[in-house]
Structure formats: C-alpha cells, structure tokens
Write a protein that holds these residues in place. Structure first.
Motif, PDB file in Angstrom:
ATOM      1  N   VAL A  11       0.842  -1.201   0.000  1.00 18.86           N
ATOM      2  CA  VAL A  11       0.000   0.000   0.000  1.00 18.86           C
ATOM      3  C   VAL A  11       0.876   1.250   0.000  1.00 18.86           C
ATOM      4  N   LYS A  12       1.900   1.262   0.828  1.00 18.47           N
ATOM      5  CA  LYS A  12       2.834   2.405   0.883  1.00 18.47           C
ATOM      6  C   LYS A  12       3.523   2.601  -0.468  1.00 18.47           C
ATOM      7  N   GLU A  13       3.931   1.522  -1.094  1.00 16.35           N
ATOM      8  CA  GLU A  13       4.573   1.612  -2.401  1.00 16.35           C
ATOM      9  C   GLU A  13       3.604   2.142  -3.453  1.00 16.35           C
ATOM     10  N   MET A  14       2.367   1.684  -3.413  1.00 17.01           N
ATOM     11  CA  MET A  14       1.357   2.156  -4.357  1.00 17.01           C
ATOM     12  C   MET A  14       1.095   3.654  -4.149  1.00 17.01           C
ATOM     13  N   GLU A  15       0.992   4.079  -2.906  1.00 14.77           N
ATOM     14  CA  GLU A  15       0.815   5.502  -2.600  1.00 14.77           C
ATOM     15  C   GLU A  15       1.973   6.319  -3.164  1.00 14.77           C
ATOM     16  N   TYR A  16       3.189   5.832  -2.966  1.00 13.60           N
ATOM     17  CA  TYR A  16       4.375   6.523  -3.453  1.00 13.60           C
ATOM     18  C   TYR A  16       4.336   6.672  -4.977  1.00 13.60           C
ATOM     19  N   LEU A  17       4.023   5.587  -5.662  1.00 13.72           N
ATOM     20  CA  LEU A  17       3.960   5.618  -7.124  1.00 13.72           C
ATOM     21  C   LEU A  17       2.878   6.578  -7.623  1.00 13.72           C
ATOM     22  N   LEU A  18       1.731   6.547  -6.983  1.00 16.27           N
ATOM     23  CA  LEU A  18       0.640   7.435  -7.385  1.00 16.27           C
ATOM     24  C   LEU A  18       0.989   8.896  -7.131  1.00 16.27           C
ATOM     25  N   LYS A  19       1.634   9.182  -5.997  1.00 19.50           N
ATOM     26  CA  LYS A  19       2.046  10.557  -5.691  1.00 19.50           C
ATOM     27  C   LYS A  19       3.028  11.069  -6.737  1.00 19.50           C
ATOM     28  N   LYS A  20       3.998  10.248  -7.086  1.00 16.30           N
ATOM     29  CA  LYS A  20       4.987  10.660  -8.085  1.00 16.30           C
ATOM     30  C   LYS A  20       4.324  10.917  -9.433  1.00 16.30           C
ATOM     31  N   GLU A  21       3.394  10.071  -9.812  1.00 11.83           N
ATOM     32  CA  GLU A  21       2.691  10.255 -11.087  1.00 11.83           C
ATOM     33  C   GLU A  21       1.858  11.536 -11.058  1.00 11.83           C
ATOM     34  N   LEU A  22       1.169  11.789  -9.944  1.00  6.57           N
ATOM     35  CA  LEU A  22       0.374  13.010  -9.831  1.00  6.57           C
ATOM     36  C   LEU A  22       1.264  14.254  -9.872  1.00  6.57           C
ATOM     37  N   GLU A  23       2.390  14.219  -9.183  1.00 11.02           N
ATOM     38  CA  GLU A  23       3.318  15.356  -9.196  1.00 11.02           C
ATOM     39  C   GLU A  23       3.797  15.645 -10.623  1.00 11.02           C
ATOM     40  N   GLU A  24       4.142  14.590 -11.333  1.00  8.19           N
ATOM     41  CA  GLU A  24       4.624  14.752 -12.703  1.00  8.19           C
ATOM     42  C   GLU A  24       3.528  15.314 -13.611  1.00  8.19           C
ATOM     43  N   LEU A  25       2.328  14.789 -13.479  1.00  6.25           N
ATOM     44  CA  LEU A  25       1.220  15.286 -14.296  1.00  6.25           C
ATOM     45  C   LEU A  25       0.909  16.749 -13.982  1.00  6.25           C
ATOM     46  N   LEU A  26       0.862  17.095 -12.698  1.00  9.83           N
ATOM     47  CA  LEU A  26       0.575  18.482 -12.327  1.00  9.83           C
ATOM     48  C   LEU A  26       1.654  19.421 -12.868  1.00  9.83           C
ATOM     49  N   HIS A  27       2.891  19.000 -12.773  1.00 13.72           N
ATOM     50  CA  HIS A  27       3.991  19.814 -13.285  1.00 13.72           C
ATOM     51  C   HIS A  27       3.881  19.985 -14.804  1.00 13.72           C
ATOM     52  N   ASP A  28       3.634  18.901 -15.508  1.00 13.45           N
ATOM     53  CA  ASP A  28       3.542  18.950 -16.962  1.00 13.45           C
ATOM     54  C   ASP A  28       2.329  19.744 -17.443  1.00 13.45           C
ATOM     55  N   MET A  29       1.232  19.708 -16.701  1.00 12.54           N
ATOM     56  CA  MET A  29       0.036  20.438 -17.120  1.00 12.54           C
ATOM     57  C   MET A  29       0.223  21.947 -16.992  1.00 12.54           C
ATOM     58  N   GLU A  30       1.191  22.387 -16.212  1.00 15.30           N
ATOM     59  CA  GLU A  30       1.477  23.815 -16.090  1.00 15.30           C
ATOM     60  C   GLU A  30       2.371  24.317 -17.218  1.00 15.30           C
ATOM     61  N   ASP A  31       2.931  23.414 -17.993  1.00 18.99           N
ATOM     62  CA  ASP A  31       3.804  23.784 -19.102  1.00 18.99           C
ATOM     63  C   ASP A  31       2.948  24.354 -20.237  1.00 18.99           C
ATOM     64  N   HIS A  32       3.173  25.611 -20.560  1.00 10.64           N
ATOM     65  CA  HIS A  32       2.359  26.281 -21.572  1.00 10.64           C
ATOM     66  C   HIS A  32       2.721  25.877 -22.990  1.00 10.64           C
ATOM     67  N   ARG A  33       3.819  25.165 -23.157  1.00  6.23           N
ATOM     68  CA  ARG A  33       4.214  24.701 -24.490  1.00  6.23           C
ATOM     69  C   ARG A  33       3.382  23.503 -24.928  1.00  6.23           C
ATOM     70  N   ILE A  34       2.779  22.817 -23.978  1.00  8.72           N
ATOM     71  CA  ILE A  34       1.941  21.651 -24.288  1.00  8.72           C
ATOM     72  C   ILE A  34       0.515  22.135 -24.496  1.00  8.72           C
ATOM     73  N   GLU A  35      -0.111  21.705 -25.567  1.00  9.03           N
ATOM     74  CA  GLU A  35      -1.467  22.178 -25.828  1.00  9.03           C
ATOM     75  C   GLU A  35      -2.314  21.114 -26.517  1.00  9.03           C
ATOM     76  N   GLY A  36      -3.560  21.454 -26.681  1.00  8.78           N
ATOM     77  CA  GLY A  36      -4.478  20.648 -27.460  1.00  8.78           C
ATOM     78  C   GLY A  36      -4.754  19.261 -26.923  1.00  8.78           C
ATOM     79  N   ILE A  37      -4.686  18.300 -27.812  1.00  8.03           N
ATOM     80  CA  ILE A  37      -5.067  16.928 -27.500  1.00  8.03           C
ATOM     81  C   ILE A  37      -4.161  16.319 -26.423  1.00  8.03           C
ATOM     82  N   ILE A  38      -2.910  16.757 -26.376  1.00  7.98           N
ATOM     83  CA  ILE A  38      -1.978  16.240 -25.358  1.00  7.98           C
ATOM     84  C   ILE A  38      -2.429  16.664 -23.970  1.00  7.98           C
TER      85      ILE A  38
END
Length: 74
Positions: A11-38
């Motif tokens: 469970v701890k490992e799953m939480e860790y993996l999910l947190k890292k994925e969420l952090e990466e997604l949140l960071h990438d979604m703030e990138d203004h160079r990414i747009e549209g379907i992506i």
C-alpha cells in the motif's frame, strides 16, 4: 469491478507511485508549451490516477494533489 489484497508495504509503495505520477502530471500540465489533445489526454490521466489515489490515501494527503482550475474570466 476488480479487487485485490495488498499488505501494508505494498500500500505504501502504491501511494508513493501514485504521488509521483500526480506530481509529474501536475507539473507537466502547467507547461504552456503543451497544448491541445496532449493536454486533454494528460487531464484524463490525472483524473484517473487521482481517483485511484483517493482510495489509498487519507483526505489530507488528497488535498495536496488536487488540481485547482484557474478561470479564464476577468
């Protein structure tokens, strides 16, 4: 619906993996160079991962990874 049994360490490992994925997604979604379907695909992935994360974590941890939408209205 599928279910599976995890021990505390898993469970701890799953939480860790999910947190890292969420952090990466949140960071990438703030990138203004990414747009549209992506961005839409990233948003869909974020929603899915966040829903899974909510099942593993307590509400206080979930608040840290909530996406705050900024309105485009002036």
């Amino acid at each position: 619906m599928l279910g599976f049994v995890l021990n505390d360490k898993e469970v701890k490992e799953m939480e860790y993996l999910l947190k890292k994925e969420l952090e990466e997604l949140l960071h990438d979604m703030e990138d203004h160079r990414i747009e549209g379907i992506i961005k839409r695909a990233m948003e869909e992935r974020y929603q899915l991962v966040f829903k899974i994360f909510q099942r593993f974590s307590n509400p206080a941890d979930c608040v840290k990874y909530m996406r705050h939408k900024i309105s485009n209205q002036k």
